[in-house]
Design an enzyme around this catalytic site. Structure first.
Site, PDB file in Angstrom:
ATOM      1  N   GLU A 155     -15.707   3.456  27.607  1.00 57.20           N
ATOM      2  CA  GLU A 155     -14.665   1.923  27.538  1.00 57.20           C
ATOM      3  C   GLU A 155     -14.099   2.602  29.034  1.00 57.20           C
ATOM      4  O   GLU A 155     -13.898   3.301  29.443  1.00 57.20           O
ATOM      5  CB  GLU A 155     -13.614   2.122  26.486  1.00 57.20           C
ATOM      6  CG  GLU A 155     -13.711   1.589  25.285  1.00 57.20           C
ATOM      7  CD  GLU A 155     -12.813   2.086  23.936  1.00 57.20           C
ATOM      8  OE1 GLU A 155     -11.790   2.160  24.275  1.00 57.20           O
ATOM      9  OE2 GLU A 155     -13.414   2.291  22.877  1.00 57.20           O
TER      10      GLU A 155
ATOM     11  N   HIS B 168      -1.988   8.794  20.342  1.00 57.04           N
ATOM     12  CA  HIS B 168      -2.557   9.393  21.961  1.00 57.04           C
ATOM     13  C   HIS B 168      -1.730  10.632  22.143  1.00 57.04           C
ATOM     14  O   HIS B 168      -2.222  10.802  23.538  1.00 57.04           O
ATOM     15  CB  HIS B 168      -1.755   8.197  23.095  1.00 57.04           C
ATOM     16  CG  HIS B 168      -2.791   6.627  23.073  1.00 57.04           C
ATOM     17  ND1 HIS B 168      -1.733   5.845  21.744  1.00 57.04           N
ATOM     18  CD2 HIS B 168      -3.249   5.907  23.190  1.00 57.04           C
ATOM     19  CE1 HIS B 168      -2.582   4.858  21.642  1.00 57.04           C
ATOM     20  NE2 HIS B 168      -3.528   4.609  22.095  1.00 57.04           N
TER      21      HIS B 168
ATOM     22  N   GLU C  13     -15.133   2.557  19.153  1.00 63.23           N
ATOM     23  CA  GLU C  13     -14.953   4.060  19.320  1.00 63.23           C
ATOM     24  C   GLU C  13     -16.638   4.628  18.148  1.00 63.23           C
ATOM     25  O   GLU C  13     -16.800   5.714  18.620  1.00 63.23           O
ATOM     26  CB  GLU C  13     -14.108   4.664  18.951  1.00 63.23           C
ATOM     27  CG  GLU C  13     -12.569   4.876  20.101  1.00 63.23           C
ATOM     28  CD  GLU C  13     -12.279   3.953  20.543  1.00 63.23           C
ATOM     29  OE1 GLU C  13     -12.032   3.042  19.136  1.00 63.23           O
ATOM     30  OE2 GLU C  13     -11.817   3.596  21.353  1.00 63.23           O
TER      31      GLU C  13
ATOM     32  N   PHE D  60      -9.678   9.125  23.563  1.00 62.37           N
ATOM     33  CA  PHE D  60      -8.482   9.451  23.609  1.00 62.37           C
ATOM     34  C   PHE D  60      -9.169  11.026  22.495  1.00 62.37           C
ATOM     35  O   PHE D  60      -9.209   9.789  21.177  1.00 62.37           O
ATOM     36  CB  PHE D  60      -7.137   8.716  22.951  1.00 62.37           C
ATOM     37  CG  PHE D  60      -5.855   8.222  23.980  1.00 62.37           C
ATOM     38  CD1 PHE D  60      -5.006   9.531  25.127  1.00 62.37           C
ATOM     39  CD2 PHE D  60      -7.082   6.891  24.282  1.00 62.37           C
ATOM     40  CE1 PHE D  60      -4.477   8.675  26.013  1.00 62.37           C
ATOM     41  CE2 PHE D  60      -6.251   6.867  25.494  1.00 62.37           C
ATOM     42  CZ  PHE D  60      -4.989   7.480  25.735  1.00 62.37           C
ATOM     43  N   ALA D  61      -8.091  11.922  22.032  1.00 69.17           N
ATOM     44  CA  ALA D  61      -8.965  13.024  21.474  1.00 69.17           C
ATOM     45  C   ALA D  61      -8.268  12.219  19.607  1.00 69.17           C
ATOM     46  O   ALA D  61      -9.461  12.569  19.055  1.00 69.17           O
ATOM     47  CB  ALA D  61      -8.396  13.753  20.784  1.00 69.17           C
ATOM     48  N   ASP D  62      -7.320  11.193  19.886  1.00 70.03           N
ATOM     49  CA  ASP D  62      -7.401  10.884  18.452  1.00 70.03           C
ATOM     50  C   ASP D  62      -8.186   9.766  18.049  1.00 70.03           C
ATOM     51  O   ASP D  62      -8.804   9.718  16.561  1.00 70.03           O
ATOM     52  CB  ASP D  62      -5.580  10.254  19.300  1.00 70.03           C
ATOM     53  CG  ASP D  62      -4.726  10.890  19.303  1.00 70.03           C
ATOM     54  OD1 ASP D  62      -3.538  11.148  18.873  1.00 70.03           O
ATOM     55  OD2 ASP D  62      -4.947  11.268  20.851  1.00 70.03           O
TER      56      ASP D  62
END
Lengths: 332, 322
Positions: free
Chosen positions: B29, B127, B58, B81-83
């Site tokens: 993105e 986040h 994602e 984001f790793a989340d």
């Protein structure tokens, strides 16, 4: 569209091609029949998710592909795998988890065969939507002229990636064909319990994707509808969506009786068994005699039996084979 | 030798790899603009087909990367984001991790999934997480978490050249931090830790931002007469066990430091490994300094209490010495 017993003009097809597609369907039916017989005799570990009754969809769709094209297909029967060119020897070597298989016996029911464009069969339904988008995107980036066929069922149309996938395919005008077998059953439930509309294909319109609905019992019709979509993709005109009306003429998998299926429905669908439909046409058009068709069945039995026997006779994988191959290359 | 920010080091690594291998493509993105700046400008050099902005999808970014990788390309995917790894968890843990094995090695699976991890902006539970521990378990992945611009460059180049899926964890507080990156090209092999500071009393194992905090803590402790050895793991899978075990053999004490949650964390795995392989060397139980088992809280005050700090690392070392 109801694919019942209605009169239709036959879809044009070369007689030789029809005979070849019939041969492939017989091979698929034979392999799944032998698989089921082995399960009935408790001679084989691998449960079957048979595609009895919907062979014309997988064989018709894949007839429109080139050997270099990519195919993503499902656990429901092996028609797509046979149609794409995976040999009985390779299928049974994988089913028996033998190291001579294309995936060294690591796939089991998750068939893959890169030499014929079979990229992989995922165990979580719909996980391959985005993988197929990636394959088609790869062809667009590399300009390799390949088309990706994403073969799935109406049950998987409920997975969340369905909409995202249609969006991405249309957004980037990918050489991607959606071939959806609507076999009317989502595991143990009629699809009216899972799917909001009788037809799924019209949803494609909202994404600007051309769609059609084809008779999934007539291999010539399935072939023709897919060919149109494949040609469009290869011309660079983007994705298409074809829904094939068919019927899963058996249980979800070999471990359950399919008690929820009404016998009268099964009888009605057996009248339009795809092998029967093709046989009637082959006879009517004088392409093959009953005797020749019997020989096709005999050859199929011999081919499957030989592949099963070979796979059965091979040794189980060793511990060393089982434990290796997680990573490419050496990993410390 | 120039000092450049962490993001510039990443950018240089990607640009060099894209230049020398046309199979390398970048997707995610807003990668053309570059949300955190790491991919900014690549589109001007390599064009929109190799620097691909994706829809907000994602699971699709990860799945598409897999599709690209098994058909001849070498994607570098960005999950913002790793989340969001959990949105893509099926593609990462079930599919790309297993793909080489279940296809019997018919295809390499050369994927890098870059992501921004950790707190720092106090923006709460979706986040700010460090999610790398969740991906220790699926077989077939590699996990890299650099702590400096120097390492980010050399490790990312190795990750892009690797034929396996690599999760590349970038802490968002590191993005703007400058570091020395030599002008000459270099690679840092995956699976090699770095001893950042030698010591004899306690080993502290950390990665990403926690390395800097561990070094600060060790300076404080030095003043108090405690000699701390700080190891930067750099790669969590494969873990450089040789370097870790050699250090524990010397010090007899281990403190693991991570920003992620303690339960089921990376430290738990490392502690178990050290117990299995170096129990005889241990003079004290392994101490884990990590975040409490709560969602990452919102707001600067709560976040500061949640993330391990220099004092909490000093406390961990003191516990190991007690």
């Amino acid at each position: 569209m109801e694919a019942g017993n209605v009169a239709r003009d036959p879809v044009p097809i070369e007689p030789k091609m029809l005979l070849e597609l019939y041969r492939r369907m017989v091979l698929v039916r034979m392999a799944e029949t032998i698989h089921k017989e082995m399960l009935d005799r408790q001679e084989f570990y691998l449960m079957g998710h048979f595609g009895t009754g919907q062979e014309a969809v997988g064989i018709g769709m894949t007839a429109a592909l080139l050997p270099t094209d990519y195919l993503f297909a499902t656990h429901r029967g092996i028609a797509e795998f046979v149609g794409k060119g995976m040999s009985q020897e390779d299928i049974w070597a994988e089913y028996y988890c033998r190291s001579v298989g294309p995936a060294k016996g690591k796939g089991g029911l998750h068939l893959s065969d890169y030499k014929v464009g079979l990229v992989g069969l995922v165990g979580s339904l719909g996980a391959d939507y985005s993988i197929a988008v990636g394959a088609a995107l790869s062809s667009k980036i590399q300009k390799d002229g390949r088309v990706t066929l994403y073969s799935f069922g109406e049950g998987t149309s409920s997975q969340s990636d369905f909409g995202s996938t249609l969006n991405a395919a249309a957004l980037w005008k990918l050489p991607l064909v959606f071939g959806m077998a609507n076999n009317q059953w989502c595991e143990f439930a009629h699809y009216s319990d899972h799917v909001a509309t009788g037809d799924v294909a019209p949803r494609a319109e909202g994404y600007g994707i051309p769609w059609s609905i084809a008779d999934g019992q007539d291999v010539a019709a399935a072939y023709a509808a897919t060919q149109e979509a494949v040609d469009r993709a290869r011309r660079g005109e983007g994705p298409s969506f074809v829904e094939f009306k068919t019927y899963r003429a058996g249980p979800h998998f070999s471990g359950e009786p399919g008690a929820y299926m009404a016998e009268e429905d099964l009888c009605r669908w057996r009248e339009r068994d795809p092998l029967l439909v093709a046989e009637q046409r082959l006879l009517a058009e004088g392409v093959a005699t009953r005797d020749e068709m019997d020989k096709i069945a005999e050859a199929a039995r011999a081919e499957v039996t030989s592949a099963v026997e070979r796979a059965r006779s091979l040794p189980d994988v060793t511990y060393e084979e089982m434990i290796s191959g997680v990573y490419a290359g050496e990993v410390k | 030798m120039a000092e450049i920010p962490f993001t510039a080091a990443l950018n240089r690594a990607m640009a060099e790899e894209m230049k020398q291998d046309e199979r390398v493509v970048v997707l995610g993105e807003d990668v053309r603009a570059g949300f955190f700046g790491a991919t900014s400008g690549l589109v001007d050099i390599f064009g929109p087909e190799r620097v691909l902005n994706t829809p907000i999808w994602e699971s699709g970014i990860a799945g598409m990367a897999l599709g690209l990788a098994v058909t001849g390309l070498r994607p570098v995917a960005e999950l913002m984001f790793a989340d969001f790894f959990y949105l893509a968890a099926d593609e990462i843990a079930n599919q790309m991790a297993s793909w080489h094995y279940v296809t019997g090695g018919q295809t390499p699976v050369p994927i890098v999934v870059r992501t921004a991890a950790g707190g720092g902006f106090a923006i709460g539970y979706n986040h700010s997480q460090c999610t790398e521990a969740s991906f220790l378990n699926p077989p077939g992945l590699k996990i890299v978490a650099p702590s400096t611009a120097h390492d980010a460059y050399g490790l990312l180049k190795s990750a892009i050249r690797d034929d396996n899926p690599v999760l590349f964890i970038e802490h968002k507080l590191l993005y703007g931090v400058p570091g020395e990156v030599p002008d000459e090209e270099y690679l840092i092999p995956l699976g090699e830790a770095a001893v950042r500071r030698e010591g004899k009393d306690v080993t502290v194992l950390a990665w990403s931002t926690m390395v800097g905090k561990a070094l600060q803590a060790s300076e404080e402790l030095e003043k108090q007469g405690v000699s701390v050895e700080v190891i930067d793991a750099r790669t969590l899978v494969p873990l450089d066990e040789a370097t870790l075990l050699a250090s524990v053999a010397k010090t007899g004490r281990l403190v693991t430091v991570e920003e992620g949650r303690k339960r089921g964390g990376v430290g738990a795995e490392i502690a178990a490994t050290v117990m299995e392989k170096a129990f005889g060397s241990l003079k004290a139980p392994v101490v884990r300094v990590a975040a409490p088992n709560i969602p990452v809280p919102s707001g600067p005050a709560a976040e500061a209490m949640h993330v391990p700090s220099v004092p909490s690392i000093i406390g961990g070392v003191r516990t190991a010495l007690a």
